[in-house]
Design an enzyme around this catalytic site. Sequence first.
Site, short mmCIF file in Angstrom:
data_model
loop_
_atom_site.label_atom_id
_atom_site.label_comp_id
_atom_site.label_asym_id
_atom_site.label_seq_id
_atom_site.Cartn_x
_atom_site.Cartn_y
_atom_site.Cartn_z
N LYS A 74 50.78 28.74 41.34
CA LYS A 74 50.02 28.96 42.58
C LYS A 74 49.09 27.77 42.79
CE LYS A 74 48.07 33.12 44.67
NZ LYS A 74 47.20 34.27 44.40
O1 G3P Z 1 46.37 37.52 46.99
C1 G3P Z 1 45.19 37.17 47.63
C2 G3P Z 1 44.04 38.01 47.21
O2 G3P Z 1 43.80 37.95 45.85
C3 G3P Z 1 42.83 37.83 48.00
O3 G3P Z 1 42.45 39.08 48.35
O4 G3P Z 1 40.92 40.84 49.03
O5 G3P Z 1 40.06 38.86 47.74
O6 G3P Z 1 40.77 38.60 50.10
P1 G3P Z 1 40.97 39.35 48.83
#
Ligand code: G3P
Length: 221
Positions: free
Chosen positions: A83
Amino acid sequence: MKIFLDTANLDEIREAAALGVVDGITTNPSLLAKETGDPEAILVEICETVDGPISGEVVATEADGMIKEGRHLASLHENVVVKIPCITEGLKATKILSGEGKRVNMTLVFSPTQALLAAKSGARYVSPFLGRLDDIAAPGMDLVADIIQIFDHYDFDCEVLAASLRHPLHVVEAARMGADIATMPKSVFDKLLKHPLTDIGLKRFLDDWEKVKAQLAAKAV
Ligand code: G3P
């Protein structure tokens, strides 16, 4: 649509994987930081638990460092997807790593142009963070729709991985749009199957069946 879990928690992953509908896992440094233990060992354990693409993120911000880290991460297990953040150095690293046959998930994508460049650099997955756009009053689902529309015109070998999903409606919308993958926290995954009418209906069926059994038992006496 493939369903990925967005977590590095092995208990959550094992519990969800037992249902047989989890196709892969996405992690990031923030998610791994919540867990106890060696992040690399956790990543390998995740790869042994779910046989699908498992994203592990680089933390270097220069292309050379990203490439070195990406090669190392990819060497940990065949399921590892590297990633890489969607920045200038990330594009350079993606070009090199994808040229070596390593799968790259280009992350932190917030615009259609970033997604286009990610696909052109050879990324195997592109991750628009739609919840974080919603957080700043920009419609995240519109970004997913734009990327899908753009990719439909070309032959990029790049899957649209809808990320930063916050609730089941995000999952429904991603599926309606034809996103290849939706990654979500376990809390969102758990809600996908629940419906109160299913529980009420099942209870009624079982209660009625008990009545039949009671009648048969009474007749047998
Ligand atoms: O896969 C992306 C994720 O980890 C981000 O999610 O909820 O932190 O915006 P969030």
